[in-house]
Design an enzyme around this catalytic site. Structure first.
Site, PDB file in Angstrom:
ATOM      1  N   LYS A   1      80.371   6.689  87.197  1.00  0.00           N
ATOM      2  CA  LYS A   1      79.937   6.051  85.952  1.00  0.00           C
ATOM      3  C   LYS A   1      81.040   5.125  85.459  1.00  0.00           C
ATOM      4  O   LYS A   1      82.214   5.423  85.661  1.00  0.00           O
ATOM      5  CB  LYS A   1      79.646   7.104  84.886  1.00  0.00           C
ATOM      6  CG  LYS A   1      78.663   8.194  85.300  1.00  0.00           C
ATOM      7  CD  LYS A   1      77.245   7.725  85.228  1.00  0.00           C
ATOM      8  CE  LYS A   1      76.286   8.817  85.758  1.00  0.00           C
ATOM      9  NZ  LYS A   1      74.901   8.410  85.792  1.00  0.00           N
TER      10      LYS A   1
ATOM     11  N   LYS B   1      78.974   9.940  94.329  1.00  0.00           N
ATOM     12  CA  LYS B   1      77.664   9.341  94.611  1.00  0.00           C
ATOM     13  C   LYS B   1      77.508   7.991  93.939  1.00  0.00           C
ATOM     14  O   LYS B   1      77.894   7.816  92.788  1.00  0.00           O
ATOM     15  CB  LYS B   1      76.594  10.299  94.070  1.00  0.00           C
ATOM     16  CG  LYS B   1      75.192   9.758  94.083  1.00  0.00           C
ATOM     17  CD  LYS B   1      74.221  10.781  93.508  1.00  0.00           C
ATOM     18  CE  LYS B   1      72.858  10.156  93.296  1.00  0.00           C
ATOM     19  NZ  LYS B   1      72.857   9.174  92.217  1.00  0.00           N
TER      20      LYS B   1
ATOM     21  N   ASP C   1      74.950   5.414  92.218  1.00  0.00           N
ATOM     22  CA  ASP C   1      73.709   5.679  91.498  1.00  0.00           C
ATOM     23  C   ASP C   1      72.569   4.903  92.144  1.00  0.00           C
ATOM     24  O   ASP C   1      72.776   4.094  93.038  1.00  0.00           O
ATOM     25  CB  ASP C   1      73.872   5.382  90.004  1.00  0.00           C
ATOM     26  CG  ASP C   1      73.240   6.511  89.174  1.00  0.00           C
ATOM     27  OD1 ASP C   1      72.265   7.124  89.661  1.00  0.00           O
ATOM     28  OD2 ASP C   1      73.720   6.786  88.073  1.00  0.00           O
ATOM     29  N   GLU C   2      71.342   5.190  91.659  1.00  0.00           N
ATOM     30  CA  GLU C   2      70.168   4.663  92.363  1.00  0.00           C
ATOM     31  C   GLU C   2      70.100   3.141  92.323  1.00  0.00           C
ATOM     32  O   GLU C   2      69.587   2.527  93.241  1.00  0.00           O
ATOM     33  CB  GLU C   2      68.886   5.286  91.806  1.00  0.00           C
ATOM     34  CG  GLU C   2      68.426   4.808  90.429  1.00  0.00           C
ATOM     35  CD  GLU C   2      69.174   5.469  89.280  1.00  0.00           C
ATOM     36  OE1 GLU C   2      70.217   6.108  89.528  1.00  0.00           O
ATOM     37  OE2 GLU C   2      68.716   5.334  88.131  1.00  0.00           O
TER      38      GLU C   2
ATOM     39  N   HIS D   1      67.682   9.710  96.389  1.00  0.00           N
ATOM     40  CA  HIS D   1      67.527   9.743  94.938  1.00  0.00           C
ATOM     41  C   HIS D   1      66.046   9.538  94.636  1.00  0.00           C
ATOM     42  O   HIS D   1      65.430   8.647  95.201  1.00  0.00           O
ATOM     43  CB  HIS D   1      68.384   8.642  94.305  1.00  0.00           C
ATOM     44  CG  HIS D   1      68.427   8.722  92.806  1.00  0.00           C
ATOM     45  ND1 HIS D   1      67.324   8.488  92.026  1.00  0.00           N
ATOM     46  CD2 HIS D   1      69.426   9.034  91.952  1.00  0.00           C
ATOM     47  CE1 HIS D   1      67.664   8.636  90.748  1.00  0.00           C
ATOM     48  NE2 HIS D   1      68.931   8.975  90.678  1.00  0.00           N
TER      49      HIS D   1
ATOM     50  N   LYS E   1      69.446  17.053  81.276  1.00  0.00           N
ATOM     51  CA  LYS E   1      68.773  16.112  80.380  1.00  0.00           C
ATOM     52  C   LYS E   1      67.379  15.709  80.859  1.00  0.00           C
ATOM     53  O   LYS E   1      66.625  15.099  80.116  1.00  0.00           O
ATOM     54  CB  LYS E   1      69.648  14.863  80.210  1.00  0.00           C
ATOM     55  CG  LYS E   1      69.732  13.982  81.460  1.00  0.00           C
ATOM     56  CD  LYS E   1      70.531  12.699  81.233  1.00  0.00           C
ATOM     57  CE  LYS E   1      70.630  11.914  82.538  1.00  0.00           C
ATOM     58  NZ  LYS E   1      71.420  10.692  82.429  1.00  0.00           N
TER      59      LYS E   1
END
Lengths: 139, 483
Positions: free
Chosen positions: B174, B200, B202-203, B292, B332
């Site tokens: 992130k 990882k 992200d998508e 993902h 979440k």
């Protein structure tokens, strides 16, 4: 450095009672346990030396603890781990693996880089312990 | 028997109810080799449930809107899908579970695209259905055996990584968009050195103006290797190769392979055939294949439309991915605990018995297909470790993105907090302690000697995402829904 392979390497070194509790857990699952040791802890050194074969018919954790103690007597300044093996269909591999002994000094690993075509780099992770011949690496 | 017509009456030109065409067979006993689907249907007003089930069976197999004589040139009775059972959905006004059996010869071997073109093809647009949802499927062993299955599988992944007896740990880098390659690799290095097994992409990080894919891969590889040397462990970074064409994805995958990466990543949105292509490539190149599930909630979350996520889990196990995001229960994103148990079982068991409580409508033998590692990602942190272990078990990658990178003392500290919390919880569980009840106490004790864990607990101690689930199982415990 501290080698962090194994299930519990981020915890303080397990006491013998704590090791025994983990062995009991593995036996309760029906897993066989063995003891292995090495003086070359390279992350891709899959085959540590067998101190003993998996004890398929042992149901007393004390028997495994005895092997750990014997192994420590001979190879007390090497890495020693306890493994458990699950032979259930669809698993049939190691189910737990944790370090129960370490050398006093853990020299760790270096990275060497060979510049290759373009920006590619060929990496080599090098175990400092293996700079000495086998058997004399932690003298 | 149903209301099926036979012979000349059946084949008189014109329009016939689907039931009369033979798509409703209440006495039919599915064969072991049949593919079976369970749909949740909501009929339009005036459409009887059994006629609608027949229509779904018809449109997802051989039927068209009118009688055609050319049926008689074929073994049409075999090729007709057979709706054989309709149950009212408990606690609903006008919803039904319809069970439909399909002969194995209706499907091309080893093709999710072919399977889905029938099962979720035209039927979802039929005017007679107000709403339709594919709830579950039973795949016959004979059909499963035509699929490769996961390129690597849980056991081989663990053997390659030398990690046993605990969940794996990961983090998504992130911010997911905007970092340069050099800064991105820094996050990879810190998180892996601190104690995680994987980081990882992200998508939606592919190859954008701020960071082209080759730069990301090269810098990530430096971070991975350094972390491996610092810890003596095998580590990986999911390199997302998602791109506009399969050819481009293969090109990126080949570069990852050349660099020595152990894992690549794709997004669900690339499509079923692309996923199968990448799975075959991954098997041939000793590569773990992370998926993902980007996009799935557009059709899996709402109860009355689309398909349940457990069906996607089944198709993805057949298609051959090694990892799939499958819910966290406590994080979440959407996830009822019972439903998530059903997803995890679908991915990780060699055999899943019928279990309506967890949303599994059929007994399913997985025919020795490898297991898929579920990934729990999205809004989870070290303070929930006891709950995560309880709900998700040992075969899972726990991904703490914010919960690693957002740590007040830095990324390495965040990673260490997660790893210590995990190992302490596994130790307590194995010692026979009631770790779910004693979880906070176990974590507090470990935090006494591990200050990064203490800081993590202080930062996120009361963070939970407590909203009602939209997708929950509908069953009455005494219902007997065996086939």
């Amino acid at each position: 450095m501290k080698l962090t392979q194994g299930t519990f390497s981020f915890l303080p070194d397990l006491t013998d009672d704590e090791i025994k509790a983990q062995i009991q857990y593995a036996m309760d699952q029906g897993w066989a346990l063995n003891v292995e040791y090495t003086d070359d802890p390279h992350p891709r050194n899959t085959y540590w030396e067998l101190w003993c074969q998996p004890m398929f018919d042992t149901t007393d954790p004390a028997a495994v603890m005895m092997e750990v103690a014997e192994c420590r007597k001979v190879y007390g300044n090497m890495y020693i781990k306890v493994n458990s093996f699950d032979n259930t269909r669809g698993r049939e591999t190691v189910s737990m693996s944790f370090i129960v002994n370490r050398p006093k000094d853990e020299p760790g690993f270096g990275v060497s880089r060979e510049e290759s075509h373009g920006r590619n780099i060929r990496y080599r992770i090098h175990s400092y312990a293996t700079d000495k011949p086998e058997g004399r690496r932690y003298e | 028997m149903g209301d099926e017509l036979k012979g000349a009456d059946r084949y008189k030109s014109g329009v016939l109810e689907y039931k009369k065409m033979g798509y409703w067979q209440p006495d039919y006993e599915p064969k072991d080799t049949d593919v079976i689907a369970c749909f949740r249907m909501e009929p339009q007003e005036g459409v009887p449930a059994d006629e609608l089930a027949a229509a779904v069976a018809g449109e997802s197999s051989t039927a068209t809107w009118t009688v055609v004589w050319t049926d008689r040139l074929t073994a049409s009775e075999l090729y007709r899908a057979k709706a054989y059972r309709v149950d009212k959905v408990p606690n609903t006004e006008n919803q039904y579970f319809a069970y439909i059996a399909y002969d194995l010869d209706l499907f091309e071997p080893d093709s999710i695209a072919n399977l889905t073109a029938s099962i979720i093809g035209n039927v979802f647009g039929m005017k007679a259905v107000k709403a339709l949802r594919l709830e579950d499927m039973r795949m016959p062993v004979a059909y499963l055996k035509t699929f490769q299955g996961p390129a690597t599988g849980i056991e081989v992944e663990r053997e390659r990584m030398d990690k046993f007896g605990r969940p794996l740990l990961g983090a998504t880098v992130k911010p997911k968009l905007g970092l340069s390659g050099r800064n991105y690799g820094r996050v990879v290095y810190e998180a892996l050195k601190g104690g995680l097994d994987f980081t990882k992409d992200d998508e939606n990080i592919n190859s954008q103006p701020f960071m082209h894919w080759r730069d990301r891969f090269l810098f990530a590889m430096e971070g991975i290797t350094r972390a491996e040397a610092a810890t003596g462990e095998v580590k990986g970074h999911y390199m997302n190769v998602t791109a506009g064409t399969v050819e481009e994805m293969i090109k990126r995958a080949e570069f990852a392979h050349e660099l020595g990466s152990i894992v690549i990543m794709i997004d669900l949105v690339i499509g079923y055939s692309a996923i199968q292509s990448m799975a075959k490539w991954a098997r041939a190149h000793d590569m773990i294949l992370h998926l993902h599930r980007a996009g799935n909630s557009t059709y899996s979350r709402q109860k009355n439309h689309g398909m349940n996520f457990r069906v996607i889990c089944k198709w993805m196990r057949m298609a051959g991915v090694d990892h799939i995001h499958a819910g966290t229960v406590v994080g979440k994103l959407e996830g009822d605990p019972a439903m998530i148990t059903g997803f995890y079982d679908t991915l990780t068991k060699t055999h899943t018995p019928l279990s309506l409580e967890t949303g599994l409508f059929f007994d399913q033998d997985w025919a020795s297909l490898n297991k898929v590692m579920p990934v729990a990602s999205g809004g989870i942190h070290a303070g929930q470790m006891h709950q995560l272990l309880h709900h998700l078990g040992e075969d899972v990658v726990l991904q703490f993105g914010g919960g690693t990178i957002g740590h007040p003392d830095g990324i390495q500290a965040g990673a260490t907090a997660n790893r210590v919390a995990l190992e302490a919880m596994i130790q307590a569980r194995n010692e026979g302690r009631d770790y779910l009840a004693e979880g906070p106490e176990i974590l507090a004790k470990a935090a006494k000697w591990c200050s990064p864990l203490q800081a993590a607990l202080d930062t996120w101690k009361d963070i939970t995402f407590d909203y009602a689930s939209t997708d929950t199982p509908d069953f009455v415990p005494q219902a007997n829904t065996s086939v």
